[in-house]
Write a protein that holds these residues in place. Sequence first.
Motif, PDB file in Angstrom:
ATOM      1  N   ARG A  76       0.923  -1.164  -0.177  1.00 54.45           N
ATOM      2  CA  ARG A  76       0.021  -0.181   0.171  1.00 54.45           C
ATOM      3  C   ARG A  76       0.989   1.314   0.090  1.00 54.45           C
ATOM      4  O   ARG A  76       0.649   2.167   0.725  1.00 54.45           O
ATOM      5  N   GLU A  77       2.088   1.310  -0.901  1.00 55.83           N
ATOM      6  CA  GLU A  77       2.704   2.371  -1.086  1.00 55.83           C
ATOM      7  C   GLU A  77       2.484   3.042  -2.742  1.00 55.83           C
ATOM      8  O   GLU A  77       2.021   1.890  -3.507  1.00 55.83           O
ATOM      9  N   PRO A  78       2.786   4.150  -2.827  1.00 57.11           N
ATOM     10  CA  PRO A  78       2.776   4.607  -4.261  1.00 57.11           C
ATOM     11  C   PRO A  78       3.524   3.749  -5.133  1.00 57.11           C
ATOM     12  O   PRO A  78       4.615   3.416  -4.794  1.00 57.11           O
ATOM     13  N   GLU A  79       2.889   3.720  -6.288  1.00 62.13           N
ATOM     14  CA  GLU A  79       3.748   3.123  -7.411  1.00 62.13           C
ATOM     15  C   GLU A  79       5.092   3.837  -7.648  1.00 62.13           C
ATOM     16  O   GLU A  79       6.042   2.646  -7.918  1.00 62.13           O
ATOM     17  N   ALA A  80       5.070   4.953  -7.791  1.00 60.93           N
ATOM     18  CA  ALA A  80       6.482   5.425  -8.230  1.00 60.93           C
ATOM     19  C   ALA A  80       7.816   5.137  -6.815  1.00 60.93           C
ATOM     20  O   ALA A  80       8.754   4.839  -7.555  1.00 60.93           O
ATOM     21  N   ALA A  81       7.219   4.852  -5.881  1.00 67.76           N
ATOM     22  CA  ALA A  81       8.184   4.414  -4.814  1.00 67.76           C
ATOM     23  C   ALA A  81       8.498   2.913  -4.879  1.00 67.76           C
ATOM     24  O   ALA A  81       9.510   2.233  -4.569  1.00 67.76           O
ATOM     25  N   LEU A  82       7.657   2.115  -5.595  1.00 63.59           N
ATOM     26  CA  LEU A  82       7.536   0.580  -5.537  1.00 63.59           C
ATOM     27  C   LEU A  82       8.215   0.230  -7.057  1.00 63.59           C
ATOM     28  O   LEU A  82       8.697  -0.971  -6.918  1.00 63.59           O
ATOM     29  N   ARG A  83       8.057   0.944  -7.772  1.00 67.71           N
ATOM     30  CA  ARG A  83       8.585   0.572  -9.362  1.00 67.71           C
ATOM     31  C   ARG A  83      10.007   0.080  -9.349  1.00 67.71           C
ATOM     32  O   ARG A  83      10.528  -0.873  -9.932  1.00 67.71           O
ATOM     33  N   PRO A  84      10.951   0.990  -8.690  1.00 65.75           N
ATOM     34  CA  PRO A  84      12.317   0.601  -8.840  1.00 65.75           C
ATOM     35  C   PRO A  84      12.736  -0.843  -8.397  1.00 65.75           C
ATOM     36  O   PRO A  84      13.506  -1.575  -9.075  1.00 65.75           O
ATOM     37  N   ALA A  85      12.042  -1.367  -7.374  1.00 66.89           N
ATOM     38  CA  ALA A  85      12.087  -2.621  -7.097  1.00 66.89           C
ATOM     39  C   ALA A  85      11.773  -3.742  -7.799  1.00 66.89           C
ATOM     40  O   ALA A  85      12.298  -4.717  -8.184  1.00 66.89           O
ATOM     41  N   ALA A  86      10.592  -3.260  -8.601  1.00 63.13           N
ATOM     42  CA  ALA A  86      10.195  -4.276  -9.608  1.00 63.13           C
ATOM     43  C   ALA A  86      11.002  -4.186 -10.965  1.00 63.13           C
ATOM     44  O   ALA A  86      11.224  -5.302 -11.489  1.00 63.13           O
ATOM     45  N   VAL A  87      11.591  -3.043 -11.352  1.00 64.27           N
ATOM     46  CA  VAL A  87      12.533  -2.969 -12.592  1.00 64.27           C
ATOM     47  C   VAL A  87      13.787  -3.942 -12.310  1.00 64.27           C
ATOM     48  O   VAL A  87      14.024  -4.742 -13.093  1.00 64.27           O
ATOM     49  N   HIS A  88      14.496  -3.689 -10.876  1.00 62.63           N
ATOM     50  CA  HIS A  88      15.600  -4.649 -10.440  1.00 62.63           C
ATOM     51  C   HIS A  88      15.124  -6.311 -10.681  1.00 62.63           C
ATOM     52  O   HIS A  88      16.102  -7.201 -11.124  1.00 62.63           O
ATOM     53  N   VAL A  98      19.684  -8.511  -5.065  1.00 62.55           N
ATOM     54  CA  VAL A  98      20.072  -7.659  -3.864  1.00 62.55           C
ATOM     55  C   VAL A  98      19.303  -5.983  -4.297  1.00 62.55           C
ATOM     56  O   VAL A  98      18.872  -5.584  -3.139  1.00 62.55           O
ATOM     57  N   ARG A  99      19.594  -5.540  -5.341  1.00 66.46           N
ATOM     58  CA  ARG A  99      19.295  -4.178  -5.412  1.00 66.46           C
ATOM     59  C   ARG A  99      17.629  -4.305  -5.426  1.00 66.46           C
ATOM     60  O   ARG A  99      17.202  -3.214  -4.974  1.00 66.46           O
ATOM     61  N   ALA A 100      17.065  -5.316  -6.071  1.00 70.60           N
ATOM     62  CA  ALA A 100      15.588  -5.183  -5.898  1.00 70.60           C
ATOM     63  C   ALA A 100      15.285  -5.251  -4.545  1.00 70.60           C
ATOM     64  O   ALA A 100      14.166  -4.331  -4.142  1.00 70.60           O
ATOM     65  N   TYR A 101      15.504  -6.244  -3.638  1.00 74.16           N
ATOM     66  CA  TYR A 101      15.355  -6.008  -2.239  1.00 74.16           C
ATOM     67  C   TYR A 101      15.692  -4.772  -1.447  1.00 74.16           C
ATOM     68  O   TYR A 101      14.700  -4.388  -0.393  1.00 74.16           O
ATOM     69  N   ALA A 102      16.783  -4.179  -1.790  1.00 74.74           N
ATOM     70  CA  ALA A 102      17.223  -3.016  -1.025  1.00 74.74           C
ATOM     71  C   ALA A 102      16.217  -1.994  -1.333  1.00 74.74           C
ATOM     72  O   ALA A 102      15.820  -0.985  -0.532  1.00 74.74           O
ATOM     73  N   ALA A 103      15.952  -1.912  -2.663  1.00 72.56           N
ATOM     74  CA  ALA A 103      15.023  -0.799  -3.368  1.00 72.56           C
ATOM     75  C   ALA A 103      13.622  -0.944  -2.614  1.00 72.56           C
ATOM     76  O   ALA A 103      12.755   0.011  -2.216  1.00 72.56           O
ATOM     77  N   LEU A 104      13.091  -2.264  -2.365  1.00 72.01           N
ATOM     78  CA  LEU A 104      11.770  -2.472  -1.872  1.00 72.01           C
ATOM     79  C   LEU A 104      12.026  -2.047  -0.478  1.00 72.01           C
ATOM     80  O   LEU A 104      10.891  -1.330   0.017  1.00 72.01           O
ATOM     81  N   LEU A 105      12.930  -2.496   0.219  1.00 70.55           N
ATOM     82  CA  LEU A 105      13.032  -2.042   1.865  1.00 70.55           C
ATOM     83  C   LEU A 105      12.893  -0.517   1.886  1.00 70.55           C
ATOM     84  O   LEU A 105      12.322   0.170   2.836  1.00 70.55           O
ATOM     85  N   ALA A 106      13.927   0.131   1.004  1.00 71.99           N
ATOM     86  CA  ALA A 106      13.739   1.549   1.113  1.00 71.99           C
ATOM     87  C   ALA A 106      12.343   2.051   0.941  1.00 71.99           C
ATOM     88  O   ALA A 106      12.010   3.167   1.494  1.00 71.99           O
ATOM     89  N   ALA A 107      11.734   1.526   0.160  1.00 76.00           N
ATOM     90  CA  ALA A 107      10.271   2.084  -0.057  1.00 76.00           C
ATOM     91  C   ALA A 107       9.339   1.780   0.805  1.00 76.00           C
ATOM     92  O   ALA A 107       8.346   2.529   1.214  1.00 76.00           O
ATOM     93  N   VAL A 108       9.532   0.563   1.760  1.00 76.16           N
ATOM     94  CA  VAL A 108       8.378   0.340   2.784  1.00 76.16           C
ATOM     95  C   VAL A 108       8.842   0.456   4.084  1.00 76.16           C
ATOM     96  O   VAL A 108       7.948   0.265   5.079  1.00 76.16           O
ATOM     97  N   HIS A 109      10.015   0.486   4.365  1.00 73.54           N
ATOM     98  CA  HIS A 109      10.566   0.449   5.609  1.00 73.54           C
ATOM     99  C   HIS A 109      10.395   1.883   6.448  1.00 73.54           C
ATOM    100  O   HIS A 109      11.392   2.737   6.270  1.00 73.54           O
ATOM    101  N   HIS A 110       9.381   2.172   6.989  1.00 72.86           N
ATOM    102  CA  HIS A 110       9.065   3.260   7.916  1.00 72.86           C
ATOM    103  C   HIS A 110       8.137   3.140   8.956  1.00 72.86           C
ATOM    104  O   HIS A 110       7.357   2.181   8.925  1.00 72.86           O
TER     105      HIS A 110
END
Length: 210
Positions: free
Chosen positions: A155-167, A198-210
Amino acid sequence: MRGTGKDSTEVPNRLRSFDPVRLAGLEYQVWVGYYLRQWPRVLIASVGLVRVGFGMDWCRTLHGAWLVLRANQLWAPYPDNDPKRALACMRRFYALVALAHGEPANPAKAAELEVDWWRVHREGQYREDSQPIDDAEPAEELVQSLTRLYCYLYREPEAALRPAAVHRARAMDLSDEWIRQGCRPDSRLLPLEHAALVRAYAALLAAVHH
């Protein structure tokens, strides 16, 4: 998946707090085992993947890992796989996650989105016009399918999660090229695949960890 609030002092929801390097390594082991049809290897890695990624107790972790394994086994044959039964296994998996964490609100919807990216990826794997990995960006349809799943789960914005999907889509492309080249254990593509995860999950964590 969303926690109860976004105050900076709040401990993040367990689903929003994971080790991206461990998670990437476990998914890498699942993928390699899947394509070599080494199902015990897939099961062992799936146990770790579910434990690290979803933070459930051991009983649910073991049950969930078995469901993921069965879904993969049902999906694996080509072209005569069993998508309906694979989807049913993933519905049961996400129902376990919901029992443990209170979400996703609709396990059936989460399972549909999960299996949808499996479908999109498989269609891309067997396209006759597929390009060499060095010349191609990840397929937009696959990136969008992964992004839809992430948006529903977290339930985060698409723009925040897209980088994880790309990687992650890039990692799949590398995996597909590895398969086309004969699944060599010394392939230069395997460390690149792992690094992309690794880049995918690092990007995902950056988007959702708060």
